[in-house]
Every structure is written in structure tokens, then in C-alpha cells.
Design a protein around this motif. Sequence first.
Motif, PDB file in Angstrom:
ATOM      1  N   PRO A 165       0.798  -1.232   0.000  1.00  9.76           N
ATOM      2  CA  PRO A 165       0.000   0.000   0.000  1.00  9.76           C
ATOM      3  C   PRO A 165       0.830   1.281   0.000  1.00  9.76           C
ATOM      4  O   PRO A 165       0.353   2.320  -0.458  1.00  9.76           O
ATOM      5  N   TYR A 166       2.056   1.220   0.489  1.00  7.86           N
ATOM      6  CA  TYR A 166       2.919   2.404   0.452  1.00  7.86           C
ATOM      7  C   TYR A 166       3.186   2.833  -0.991  1.00  7.86           C
ATOM      8  O   TYR A 166       3.284   4.031  -1.292  1.00  7.86           O
ATOM      9  N   ILE A 167       3.329   1.859  -1.901  1.00  8.82           N
ATOM     10  CA  ILE A 167       3.569   2.195  -3.302  1.00  8.82           C
ATOM     11  C   ILE A 167       2.320   2.827  -3.912  1.00  8.82           C
ATOM     12  O   ILE A 167       2.404   3.810  -4.651  1.00  8.82           O
ATOM     13  N   GLY A 168       1.161   2.262  -3.603  1.00  9.42           N
ATOM     14  CA  GLY A 168      -0.083   2.848  -4.096  1.00  9.42           C
ATOM     15  C   GLY A 168      -0.259   4.279  -3.614  1.00  9.42           C
ATOM     16  O   GLY A 168      -0.642   5.167  -4.388  1.00  9.42           O
ATOM     17  N   LYS A 169       0.021   4.512  -2.347  1.00  6.06           N
ATOM     18  CA  LYS A 169      -0.082   5.854  -1.785  1.00  6.06           C
ATOM     19  C   LYS A 169       0.879   6.814  -2.480  1.00  6.06           C
ATOM     20  O   LYS A 169       0.508   7.950  -2.827  1.00  6.06           O
ATOM     21  N   ALA A 170       2.122   6.357  -2.701  1.00  4.46           N
ATOM     22  CA  ALA A 170       3.114   7.216  -3.355  1.00  4.46           C
ATOM     23  C   ALA A 170       2.708   7.546  -4.779  1.00  4.46           C
ATOM     24  O   ALA A 170       2.911   8.668  -5.252  1.00  4.46           O
ATOM     25  N   MET A 171       2.109   6.584  -5.478  1.00  5.47           N
ATOM     26  CA  MET A 171       1.659   6.838  -6.845  1.00  5.47           C
ATOM     27  C   MET A 171       0.546   7.886  -6.879  1.00  5.47           C
ATOM     28  O   MET A 171       0.504   8.727  -7.790  1.00  5.47           O
TER      29      MET A 171
END
Length: 498
Positions: free
Chosen positions: A422-428
Motif C-alpha cells: 500500500p505504500y507504493i499505491g499511496k506514493a503513486m
Amino acid sequence: MRRSHLSLRAVLLLAACYTASTFSSEKEPKPIPDPVMSITQHKGTFNGQRMSFTAKAGETPLKDKDGDVTAHIFSMSYIKDNVKDSATRPVSFIFNGGPGSASVWLHMGVFGPKKIVIPSDAEDDGAAPFSLLDNPDTVLDVTDLVFIDPVGTGFSRVVGEGENKDYWGVKEDAKSIAQFIRIWLRENGRWNSPKFIGGESYGTTRSAALIEELEGRWDDVSINGILLISTILDFTIDTYDQGNEMPYMVQLPTMAATAWYHKQVNTELSLEEWVEAARQFALREYAPALLLGPALQGQERDAIKRKLAHFTGLSETYLERANLRVHFQRFNKELLREEGVALGRLDSRFKGEEYDNAGEYPETDPSFYGIDGSYTAALNHWVREGLQFNPDREYTIIGGVTQWNWSLNGEGRRQPYLNVAPYIGKAMRGNKDLRVFNAAGYYDFATPLLGAEYALQRNGIDPERVTYKYYEAGHMMYIHHPSFAQFLIDVREFILAR
């Protein structure tokens, strides 16, 4: 009055003695060694481009919230010389995994200006002398490279009053690497350069935790791309607890690929076609069947067992005894049991001789002991001789880190369903230019290809900004010579596509 006067003097004397003894018994602060840096000049031809570059091998101090130095991070940077505008030249920060592994594998195996050459077809690397050669295929023509060894790996260590527990954990580790990157950008004047981060294995977990530390603050360090190499983001797939069916489902395409490689299945399909067929069976038939539990009976169960045998090369009798659920290590012991060999975890192309053939699991991993000697020799030779950084202490390749804090929310053991995707989704969502490159080996049981897909195809991650690439090798796909060449072509295209 006289007695009172004497008592006061006595009290003052006792207080003075106590104070003096207290100060004298306090521990002296631990000395903090000065950071050491070696800077050397080199030339090379990379992707047909002749260039000179500066190599910086040395220590960067990390400070705690009080401004005290508590650790030294060791890194090796390769920076192109005579660049007119460094703001347009990318820089890539690279690390390996573990947790507890130095960056030796990606450094000496694929990205660095020197490479170790070992047999391509899953053979043991033997003993020195090894072939350490120039690496004309490295992506140094399109990006500067910074190889980072987290605290407890390589030459990196705590100093002064620093403690390992302050760095050994998912969040703690990510914070320290983020601090290092910010320092490196400042000291090298590269704040406006395109930036990439990349890791292998646990290094992909680190990448996701790191993107939160870099972009989850008001003073963002916006990242252009994440290189995920042999990916593990959602640890559901690695948790073989009773009642969790996920590991069996995500390992199935890797079992199918392995059985195909060792000619234990009957098919005319290519490797890619075979794996795709196994992927669809795993998602659309095998996973629902597992979820049915004891309700899966009769002809329906027999049909699943028959297909499972078809894809894995295991007998229906064995699959029935295993209740249709085969741990990958059981698979690695069972598939070629009659030949008296077990298969590798990191790369199932490797075959290892076993003490006996009756065991349930392999006694060790032939795909690790088949390569570790050459990489250790190559790194130490290059850093100590070529980069002239030669301290009087060992370079920790892997295994120096213990008692890792796996919790994202505080102290404790690894959360059963730790998930950093989810950290990658948030960063995107907060960075429209962030892209992801995912590299997977068909023969990798440590981080199976379907496990990466499972994590990246949900968790709020934009599928249009994810690039998937697959290689006919294992966890370290670059030890396979054709995969090495294709991998660097793919990474170069990903960086240039910004």
C-alpha cells in the motif's frame, strides 16, 4: 550550636564526595571514528559509450534526533565526469535484501562497472581464481549508481552510542536509508536529478517502506521509478500457517516452471505458455478448490488433483497424501528424489546432492552455496584493490543482522500479514510520475512471480505504471547469461522512458 555547625560541614563533605564519585563512575562516551572516504578515477565503455567516472567508496555518518552520530553507512558511488547539467542525469540508489545482506549481489552481479562471471547453467562456482571482468552492459551510461549497505552489512556499523535496534527493523531500516539518500543528494548537489531506488528480495520490501519515508513527508524526495527485483511485498504469500491457502496458490506457477525445466511434465508448450497456463489454473481453479476445504470431494477433487499432477510433475498419490497442498521445499525434495538430488530455493535450476534421499526437505540450498564464494572474492578484491577502501575489518556479505523488528506499528515480531505494497499505491497517488519496474525469475521459490503480481495488482497501485519482465532464471536472474543481458536492456529502457 557547635554540634549543628559540625553536622552541616559533615553533610556538605558527604555531598561533595558523593557527587565526585558519581561523576567518576559514569561511562566515558564511546569514541566515534572519523568517517573514511576513498575517491578514485576510472574510465570505461558502457553500452558503447566511452566515459570517465569518479568512484567514491566510504562512510557517511548518520545522526539521531539530538544530532549525535550513531552509525556509519558504507556506500559505493559511480558518478559520470564532465556532465554539463547533472540535474538532467538520473541517479539510482541500489541495495540488496536479507534483511542482513550487503549490496554485493546487485553490485558485482549486474549493475556495477565490474562483474563476476560464473557458470550460466546452474553450476557450482568452485574456487578462486574467479573471472572479474569489465561490465560494458551496465546502465552507467544512463544513470549514476549508488550502492548502499544498510547498518550491519558490508562495512556499515553503529558507532558512538548507537544501537543496532535503532536500525534493525522495517521502519527503522527505511528511515536510515532515507536519511542517507537525503545526505547524498545534498553533498553531491543532486536534488533536482531524476531519482530511482531499487532493491532485490527484501530490498523490494525496503523499497516500499523507503518510498513512504521519502515521499510521506512535507519535504518530499519525489522518486521517478522503483526497481523491484525478485519481489516480496505482501508476506501473506510466505506464511505457511494452517488455514492460509495463499502460499500454495502463488507457488504453483513456479513449480510448473521448475517441472518444465527438469523435463518432468508432458507438454509441447513453451516455458512462457506453460507458466501462463499454470497461472490461470492457480487463480481460477486451484485457489477456489483450496478455499472449499473438506467440501472438495469426489470427481471435483480428482479433477483438481489430476491437473495439479499435470503441472507439478508430482504423482497423484503424493498429492493426495499432502492434501493437495505442497510446501515448495517438499516439492524441491520430491520432484527429483529418484535421482538423489534436491532443488534450489533461490534458483530451482540448481541440483544439490543430499546426504540421503529420505528427508522431507532439502538439507541446504544448492543455489546459494553455488555462488557465494565468487561474489565474496569479487567484492573484496574490487573494493579493497580497485576502489582502494581497505579497512582492517571484515566485509559482512550476509547474516550479520539479527532480531529484526517486523512490525510497522511498534515493537514486536513480524506481523502475520505484513504488507508494504500500500505504500507504493499511496506514493503513486501523490506522484504522477512514479513508475514501477518488476523483474521476476521463473525458477525463484524465495519470491515467486505470482506473489509479486498478487501484491502489485491491488493495494491501490496503478497498473498502467507497472512494467513486468520475466527471465529464465531464479532469484538472481542475472547469473544466467542471457537473462543478464536482457535484464540490463529492460532496465535501461525503463530509466530512459521517464
